[in-house]
Design an enzyme around this catalytic site. Structure first.
Site, short mmCIF file in Angstrom:
data_model
loop_
_atom_site.label_atom_id
_atom_site.label_comp_id
_atom_site.label_asym_id
_atom_site.label_seq_id
_atom_site.Cartn_x
_atom_site.Cartn_y
_atom_site.Cartn_z
N ARG A 1 1.56 2.30 25.65
CA ARG A 1 1.22 2.56 24.25
C ARG A 1 1.19 4.07 24.00
O ARG A 1 1.58 4.55 22.94
CB ARG A 1 -0.18 2.02 23.93
CG ARG A 1 -0.25 0.53 23.79
CD ARG A 1 -1.65 0.10 23.33
NE ARG A 1 -1.80 -1.34 23.39
CZ ARG A 1 -1.36 -2.19 22.47
NH1 ARG A 1 -0.74 -1.75 21.40
NH2 ARG A 1 -1.54 -3.49 22.62
N ASN B 1 0.84 -1.21 0.00
CA ASN B 1 0.00 0.00 0.00
C ASN B 1 0.87 1.25 0.00
O ASN B 1 0.55 2.23 -0.67
CB ASN B 1 -0.95 0.00 1.20
CG ASN B 1 -2.18 -0.83 0.94
OD1 ASN B 1 -3.05 -0.43 0.17
ND2 ASN B 1 -2.25 -2.01 1.54
N HIS C 1 -8.18 -1.35 5.69
CA HIS C 1 -8.48 -2.65 6.29
C HIS C 1 -8.99 -3.59 5.19
O HIS C 1 -9.83 -3.18 4.39
CB HIS C 1 -9.53 -2.48 7.40
CG HIS C 1 -9.81 -3.75 8.12
ND1 HIS C 1 -8.95 -4.28 9.05
CD2 HIS C 1 -10.85 -4.62 8.03
CE1 HIS C 1 -9.44 -5.42 9.51
NE2 HIS C 1 -10.59 -5.65 8.90
N GLU D 1 -7.17 -2.47 -2.72
CA GLU D 1 -6.59 -1.59 -1.69
C GLU D 1 -5.73 -0.51 -2.35
O GLU D 1 -5.78 0.66 -1.99
CB GLU D 1 -5.74 -2.39 -0.70
CG GLU D 1 -6.54 -3.34 0.18
CD GLU D 1 -5.68 -3.99 1.26
OE1 GLU D 1 -4.77 -3.32 1.78
OE2 GLU D 1 -5.93 -5.16 1.58
C1 GRF Z 1 -3.17 -4.84 3.97
O1 GRF Z 1 -3.98 -5.95 3.69
C2 GRF Z 1 -3.93 -3.83 4.78
O2 GRF Z 1 -5.28 -3.76 4.46
C3 GRF Z 1 -3.76 -4.35 6.18
O3 GRF Z 1 -2.43 -4.82 6.23
C4 GRF Z 1 -2.02 -5.20 4.92
C5 GRF Z 1 -0.77 -4.44 4.61
O4 GRF Z 1 -0.21 -4.84 3.39
N1 GRF Z 1 -4.04 -3.32 7.16
P1 GRF Z 1 1.00 -4.03 2.76
O5 GRF Z 1 2.10 -3.99 3.82
O6 GRF Z 1 0.51 -2.67 2.39
O7 GRF Z 1 1.41 -4.84 1.57
#
Ligand code: GRF
Length: 196
Positions: free
Chosen positions: A66, A15, A110, A175
């Site tokens: 945290r 991402n 997500h 995504e």
């Molecule tokens: C993705 O599936 C995102 O939706 C989730 O964690 C994963 C991260 O993938 N929160 P990347 O590191 O971006 O490949």
């Protein structure tokens, strides 16, 4: 002038790669100012360095709480003048210290059609429930788990022979489309989130 964005990761960072690609377009209204990972070996840190973006390893270990860790993250983000934050596979629960420290300008992606399947292993939960349509969601982050107002969603079919890898890969492709779209709307002040 482009809006400076911080991306928080823990892993591979596909991402992040999609966000880097989009933001490198001169017409895109945001730029990635810093990438922060809580895992030193996260491949996403290398992707950032290769793109010429500051890449910071900030371990979550050794902090008393945290909240203390999140205050440290806010310091790093502010040092890079970040206005919006994208959580992109950041495997930590964030506290109000981070959310309020960034004036609520925190997005998450997500791999499910929220509010279905929040939390870990969303794609596995989808397969186990036998859903026929899966997908991904970008939402504003609030104090709950994957519970903030929804900004963008995209669906994909679940095919009869899908295993976890196949479904994960199909969801990742959408995504990579919706995260840059959501970020663009966010920095342009165009969010009209669904309030639930
Ligand atoms: C993705 O599936 C995102 O939706 C989730 O964690 C994963 C991260 O993938 N929160 P990347 O590191 O971006 O490949």
């Amino acid at each position: 002038m482009k809006t400076p964005v911080g991306v928080l990761i823990s892993g591979s960072g596909t991402n992040l790669a999609a966000l880097l690609d989009s933001t490198q377009d001169p017409h895109f209204p945001a730029e990635i100012a810093v990438v922060i990972s809580n895992k030193e070996a996260a491949y996403g840190l290398q992707r950032a360095r290769e793109a010429g973006v500051p890449a910071v390893f900030a371990s979550h270990r050794g902090w008393p709480s945290r909240e203390a860790y999140d205050a440290h993250l806010v310091e790093i983000l502010r040092a890079h003048r970040v206005e919006w934050v994208c959580l992109a596979g950041f495997m930590r629960i964030v506290t109000p210290v981070l959310i309020e420290g960034m004036q609520g300008k925190v997005l998450n992606i997500h791999p499910s059609l929220l509010p279905a399947f929040p939390g870990l292993h969303a794609q596995r939960q989808a397969l186990e429930h036998g859903v026929k349509i899966a997908g991904a969601t970008v939402h504003l982050v609030d104090a709950g788990l994957d519970s903030g107002p929804i900004i963008e969603q995209a669906s994909v079919p679940v095919l009869p022979d899908d295993d976890l890898d196949a479904l994960q890969a199909r969801i990742l492709t959408v995504e990579h489309q919706i995260y840059p779209r959501a970020l663009r709307r966010a920095v342009l002040g165009e969010l009209q989130p669904t309030t639930r």
